[in-house]
Design a protein around this motif. Structure first.
Motif, PDB file in Angstrom:
ATOM      1  N   LEU A 429       0.499  -1.348   0.240  1.00 19.89           N
ATOM      2  CA  LEU A 429       0.441   0.249  -0.122  1.00 19.89           C
ATOM      3  C   LEU A 429       0.951   1.253   0.070  1.00 19.89           C
ATOM      4  O   LEU A 429       0.078   2.821   0.655  1.00 19.89           O
ATOM      5  CB  LEU A 429      -0.745   0.221   1.279  1.00 19.89           C
ATOM      6  N   ASP A 430       2.181   1.142  -0.486  1.00 20.06           N
ATOM      7  CA  ASP A 430       2.760   2.576  -1.359  1.00 20.06           C
ATOM      8  C   ASP A 430       3.584   2.566   0.615  1.00 20.06           C
ATOM      9  O   ASP A 430       4.524   3.860   0.975  1.00 20.06           O
ATOM     10  CB  ASP A 430       2.563   3.356  -1.219  1.00 20.06           C
ATOM     11  N   ASP A 486      -3.090 -10.241  -3.452  1.00 20.90           N
ATOM     12  CA  ASP A 486      -2.760 -10.280  -4.585  1.00 20.90           C
ATOM     13  C   ASP A 486      -1.009 -10.691  -4.582  1.00 20.90           C
ATOM     14  O   ASP A 486      -0.715 -11.278  -6.166  1.00 20.90           O
ATOM     15  CB  ASP A 486      -3.239  -8.823  -4.965  1.00 20.90           C
ATOM     16  N   TYR A 487      -0.690 -10.500  -4.134  1.00 22.03           N
ATOM     17  CA  TYR A 487       0.949 -10.695  -4.034  1.00 22.03           C
ATOM     18  C   TYR A 487       1.134 -12.278  -4.045  1.00 22.03           C
ATOM     19  O   TYR A 487       2.170 -12.467  -4.662  1.00 22.03           O
ATOM     20  CB  TYR A 487       1.830 -10.289  -2.589  1.00 22.03           C
ATOM     21  N   LEU A 488       0.634 -12.828  -3.345  1.00 14.09           N
ATOM     22  CA  LEU A 488       1.157 -14.546  -2.999  1.00 14.09           C
ATOM     23  C   LEU A 488       0.258 -15.284  -4.385  1.00 14.09           C
ATOM     24  O   LEU A 488       0.473 -15.959  -5.284  1.00 14.09           O
ATOM     25  CB  LEU A 488      -0.287 -14.721  -1.567  1.00 14.09           C
ATOM     26  N   LYS A 492       1.820 -17.106  -7.963  1.00 16.23           N
ATOM     27  CA  LYS A 492       1.580 -18.498  -8.020  1.00 16.23           C
ATOM     28  C   LYS A 492       1.236 -19.645  -7.028  1.00 16.23           C
ATOM     29  O   LYS A 492       1.529 -20.343  -6.811  1.00 16.23           O
ATOM     30  CB  LYS A 492       2.035 -18.727  -8.982  1.00 16.23           C
ATOM     31  N   VAL A 493       1.535 -18.644  -5.436  1.00 13.60           N
ATOM     32  CA  VAL A 493       1.054 -19.667  -4.258  1.00 13.60           C
ATOM     33  C   VAL A 493      -0.542 -20.325  -4.468  1.00 13.60           C
ATOM     34  O   VAL A 493      -0.676 -21.196  -3.843  1.00 13.60           O
ATOM     35  CB  VAL A 493       1.293 -18.840  -3.233  1.00 13.60           C
ATOM     36  N   ILE A 494      -1.336 -19.261  -4.501  1.00 19.03           N
ATOM     37  CA  ILE A 494      -2.850 -18.988  -4.834  1.00 19.03           C
ATOM     38  C   ILE A 494      -3.364 -18.329  -5.409  1.00 19.03           C
ATOM     39  O   ILE A 494      -3.339 -17.766  -6.592  1.00 19.03           O
ATOM     40  CB  ILE A 494      -3.692 -18.695  -2.749  1.00 19.03           C
TER      41      ILE A 494
END
Length: 631
Positions: A429-430, A486-488, A492-494
């Motif tokens: 979130l910056d 979104d990061y995960l 390609k974890v979820i």
């Protein structure tokens, strides 16, 4: 311009106040009792112009052992000390204690001023100088100049002034870029102005009109007026003696020992993690959980000391410890403290603050000792990384870490950029910083949680996103949680389908019987278009209601069927077709009624009304009277 604070130190009646008057023309004893008794009780202040044009502030401290608390309140921010020794008496007990305190506080520069030289013979003077040289061996004054002076006849005063001026050129300037900080050593009121506080500004810059906060109480105020050396100024800087007229605050609300800083620049605490050093010449050992007096800035606070790796500390030894305070304070990493026994009140050592806002530690924990070692010996980058590791689950920002580490916000931003580049820290979130190891921990928790869920629910597309948050990071707000997800997902974890989260490699596997049921249900809802069977009707036409229910909800989860309400489902293709027909009609006609929509779909009110209500709920349409318009 560099700003310098000079402090005096030394035994009672060795001529500190008289020396200041000879240097500055100011009598630093301002109390009637001081003038009556001829001794300094409280801190005194003066200033004088040096030959180079600089103006130096000077602090006069009490020499009597009963007023050591007042002495400690004044020496925290000094750059140069004048250790005053009377030629007719030489080194005395308070001379030694003051020297110990100055060494603990790591004062870097000083001059030994030999006063009252007019009262002794030359041979005696030489003997005293030899004694002084022996006593300061191994201290920061080991190579200091010894300046014989007489404040009575003025002998040596000019030479001392010149030496002070030369020493100011070698003195390191205080950091103006850090947030403003001033320990308060005096509070009073002036008629027509209100409350005034004074202190040595040890960090930063402050301006007239700035918002400030008094800690540890957390009282908000504003700078109404600033004075430096009795002159009104718009701005004051680190290294100056400052008087600040505060707005909207009573004298009774503040006391010596409080600290003035910008709003939210520090956090109050009841504990401090420290590295403690016991004086070599101390006669007693320091036992675990001893009650002590701790001096920091201009404050004196009672505490219990918890030795983290031993039962007692011997003279000349050092160790990591936690101070459990009896009242709140504020501190920064790197601040120096002095400790004295509760009774008898004698200085036994001091140390440095390693963590100003710690959690309560258990003793003999190797991981705690290693963390403190990094905080003591590590680089600024390592110290910041450790702080981010510790507070990752709190989702804190750059400002917080600047305060927590004492590095300041600007330096913290630069170091965070390096840590991000080294893939040690993740920015969300910056503004929010988390450590890579914390994210890796979240990843493992999520993988384990979803693995168990998939095993127990093989026909569900995934766990509800909100349920997963409550299990893994309930403290994370929605936007922050979305960014973690979104990061995960990108990693390609979820993966996410509608509002459900599954492992990236997870796929629903149907039995042959379930595959038949799935095809039958999907075909039925596709062929019935906008006149679909109710869930109840569907169950009445199946041989295995349990299997049928499971497959039905898989189709809903996978967005093949849209659940309009508890009993009305529609195939996804016909749902989108209904929206398209409705939108085209509204674009051409401006609005649509229930009957117009019903006729458009070739269905009945039973199906048309729930669809329109569903469009309203999902902000596709807006109801105005009996009509709908597009949102």
């Amino acid at each position: 311009m560099k700003h310098i604070i000079i402090g005096t130190a030394g035994h009672i009646d060795h001529g500190k106040t008289t020396l200041i008057k000879a240097l500055t023309g100011v009598d630093a004893d301002r109390l009637k009792e001081e003038k009556k008794r001829g001794i300094t009780i409280e801190l005194g202040f003066a200033h004088f112009d040096l030959p180079s044009g600089k103006t130096a502030g000077i602090i006069d401290v009490p020499g009597h052992e009963k007023f050591i608390k007042n002495m400690l309140a004044g020496v925290g921010g000094i750059d140069i000390v004048l250790l005053v020794v009377a030629a007719d008496e030489g080194i005395m007990p308070q001379t030694q204690e003051h020297l110990d305190i100055l060494s603990i506080l790591e004062v870097k520069k000083g001059i030994i001023v030999l006063t009252k030289t007019d009262l002794v013979e030359k041979e005696w003077l030489e003997l005293v100088q030899e004694e002084i040289k022996e006593r300061v061996q191994g201290t920061f004054l080991e190579k200091a100049s010894i300046m014989p002076v007489s404040a009575t006849n003025g002998e040596g005063i000019e030479e001392l002034t010149q030496l002070i001026d030369e020493m100011t050129e070698q003195t390191e300037a205080k950091d103006r870029l850090l947030p403003f900080r001033m320990p308060i050593d005096r509070v009073f009121t002036i008629s027509g102005f209100g409350t005034v506080v004074t202190g040595t500004q040890i960090e930063g810059t402050i301006n007239e009109g700035d918002a400030v906060k008094i800690y540890p109480q957390g009282i908000d105020s504003r700078v109404r007026n600033l004075q430096v050396h009795d002159k009104n100024v718009k701005t004051s800087y680190a290294g100056q003696r400052v008087a600040i007229n505060l707005a909207n605050i009573k004298k009774e609300d503040i006391q010596r020992g409080n600290v003035l800083v910008p709003p939210d620049a520090m956090q109050s605490t009841m504990m401090l993690d420290v590295k403690i050093n016991l004086l070599k010449n101390e006669q007693r050992v320091l036992e675990n959980r001893s009650r002590l007096r701790v001096y920091h800035g201009s404050s004196e606070i009672l505490c219990r000391i918890v030795l983290l790796d031993r039962e007692e500390l011997n003279p000349g030894e050092s160790c990591y410890a936690q101070l459990r305070l009896e009242e709140e304070t504020v501190a920064k990493r790197g601040d120096h403290i002095v400790i004295r026994f509760y009774s008898p009140m004698e200085t036994i050592g001091g140390g440095i603050v390693l963590e100003p806002n710690p959690v309560k530690h258990k003793r003999y924990r190797e991981e705690i000792l290693n963390e403190l070692k990094i905080k003591e010996q590590g680089s600024p980058e390592q110290i910041l990384e450790e702080a981010i590791k510790r507070f990752s689950d709190k989702f804190e920002n750059t400002h917080f870490y600047g305060v927590q580490t004492g590095l300041g916000e600007d330096k913290t931003k630069k170091l965070i950029a390096l840590l991000i580049q080294e893939n040690k820290v993740i920015k969300l979130l910056d503004t929010i910083m988390i450590h890579k190891s914390y994210l890796d921990g979240l990843r493992e928790k999520i993988i384990n949680t979803l693995s168990v869920y998939h095993k127990n629910n093989p026909l569900k597309s995934g766990m509800s996103k909100e349920e997963l948050r409550n299990k893994i990071v309930p403290q994370a707000k929605s936007k922050l949680y979305d960014e973690i997800m979104d990061y995960l997902i990108q990693d390609k974890v979820i993966k996410q389908l509608n509002k459900h989260i599954s492992l990236y490699d997870f796929n629903i596997v149907y039995t042959p019987e379930q595959e038949k049921i799935k095809s039958k249900i999907e075909k039925m809802y596709f062929e019935t278009r906008f006149n679909t069977p109710s869930v109840k009707e569907l169950m009445e036409n199946t041989e295995d209601e349990r299997e049928c229910t499971q497959v039905l909800y898989v189709l809903i989860d996978m967005n093949r069927l849209v659940k309009i309400n508890e009993d009305f489902l529609i195939h996804i293709e016909h749902y989108h077709k209904a929206i398209a027909l409705m939108k085209n009609y509204v674009v051409e006609n401006g609005s649509i009624t229930l009957s117009q929509f019903r006729d458009l779909l070739g269905t009945t009110r039973k199906y048309a009304l729930p669809l329109l209500d569903y469009f309203d709920q999902n902000k596709i349409t807006k109801r105005v009277g009996e009509k709908r318009t597009l949102l």
